[in-house]
Design an enzyme around this catalytic site. Structure first.
Site, short mmCIF file in Angstrom:
data_model
loop_
_atom_site.label_atom_id
_atom_site.label_comp_id
_atom_site.label_asym_id
_atom_site.label_seq_id
_atom_site.Cartn_x
_atom_site.Cartn_y
_atom_site.Cartn_z
CG ASN A 12 -1.71 1.25 1.41
OD1 ASN A 12 -1.76 2.09 0.50
ND2 ASN A 12 -2.33 1.41 2.57
CE LYS A 14 -0.05 3.30 4.82
NZ LYS A 14 0.05 3.44 6.27
CG HIS A 97 -5.72 2.19 5.55
ND1 HIS A 97 -5.21 3.12 6.43
CD2 HIS A 97 -4.73 1.29 5.32
CE1 HIS A 97 -3.96 2.78 6.71
NE2 HIS A 97 -3.64 1.68 6.06
CD GLU A 99 -2.71 5.71 6.78
OE1 GLU A 99 -2.76 5.70 5.53
OE2 GLU A 99 -1.78 5.18 7.42
CD GLU A 166 -3.20 -2.11 7.55
OE1 GLU A 166 -2.38 -2.53 6.73
OE2 GLU A 166 -3.58 -0.93 7.59
N GLY A 172 3.06 2.50 10.82
CA GLY A 172 4.08 3.55 10.65
C GLY A 172 4.85 3.88 11.91
CB SER A 207 5.60 -1.62 12.01
OG SER A 207 5.27 -0.27 12.29
N GLY A 229 5.15 1.46 4.51
CA GLY A 229 6.46 2.07 4.27
C GLY A 229 7.47 1.16 3.58
#
Ligand code: 13P
Length: 250
Positions: A12, A14, A97, A99, A166, A172, A207, A229
């Protein structure tokens, strides 16, 4: 129970990535082709879907989007429909998600509409669920996950679903739950989905990196990873794919 391949490793991106970076990423990723029994998918921003579709599919990498709107077309400025995602070559779409829930204020009602719209157009949703740190600390994790999974009530059991567990506090942050926490939570989610008779798999996200992937993927009930990430660099993403391959062989 799942009819899917053993592991899905999905990246992902993002709100990251422009075309030149994506081209370089794909070139570098191709140096270490994914083993056949590991499914690899990439969810870049909308602007990269069309330009990447062919390049990814010739390398056996599946394409997904990070969001969708539930209406088929019309006066919804700034939105993208499921049909458009199919047209761009997507197989997957990430929904719910944290976010989008926390920053954009998405609620279960909207997520439920999006799930139905995705299924109806032949997309496979990856539904993200996860608790905040206070929920985990106060022992409310399973209650939060149950509430988030309530979007599946009344949905067609035949439609395939991928869940990404998640924990919000692991996204992150470089912090991951303990192996016991991951195992127990995945077991709980699998049980919930089995109870409603849904063909499913459960990814872990938060992570995941080259160093911890093998341990996380080796846990019972972990069917893959949704990577943020560490999916932005071909090298770390490839290492996670290789970790999945070695777990699949064990
Ligand atoms: P990180 O891997 O950067 O923690 O992000 C996880 C995530 O949100 C994937 O959807």
């Amino acid at each position: 129970m799942s009819t899917h391949q053993r592991y899905l490793i999905a990246g992902n991106w993002k709100m990251n990535g422009v075309l030149s970076e994506a081209r370089e990423f794909i070139r570098a990723l191709a140096e270490n082709p994914a083993p056949e029994h590991v499914e690899v998918a990439l969810m870049p921003p909308f602007t990269l879907l069309h330009p990447l579709a062919d390049k990814l599919s010739t390398r056996g990498v599946r394409l997904g989007a990070q969001n969708v709107y539930y209406e088929p077309k019309g006066a919804f400025t700034g939105s993208i429909s499921p049909l458009m995602l199919r047209d761009a070559g997507c197989r997957y779409v990430i929904l719910g998600h944290s976010e989008r829930r926390d920053i954009m204020g998405e609620k279960n009602d909207t997520i439920r509409h999006k799930l139905d719209a995705a299924w109806n157009s032949g997309l496979e949703p990856i539904l993200c669920i996860g608790e905040h740190l206070d929920d985990r600390k106060s022992g409310n994790t399973n209650a939060v996950l149950t509430e988030q999974l309530s979007v599946l009530e009344g949905s067609d059991a035949e439609k395939m679903l991928t869940i990404a567990y998640e924990p919000v506090w692991a996204i992150g942050t470089g912090v991951t739950p303990t192996t016991d926490e991951v195992r127990d939570t995945h077991t709980f989610i699998h049980q919930k989905l089995t109870d409603i008779g849904k063909d499913h798999r459960v990814l872990y996200g938060g992570s995941v990196n080259a160093a911890n992937a093998a341990e996380l993927l080796g846990l019972p009930g972990v069917d893959g990873a949704l990577v943020g990430g560490a999916s932005l660099q071909a090298e770390s993403f490839s290492q996670i794919i290789q970790a999945a391959a070695s777990c699949a062989n064990n």
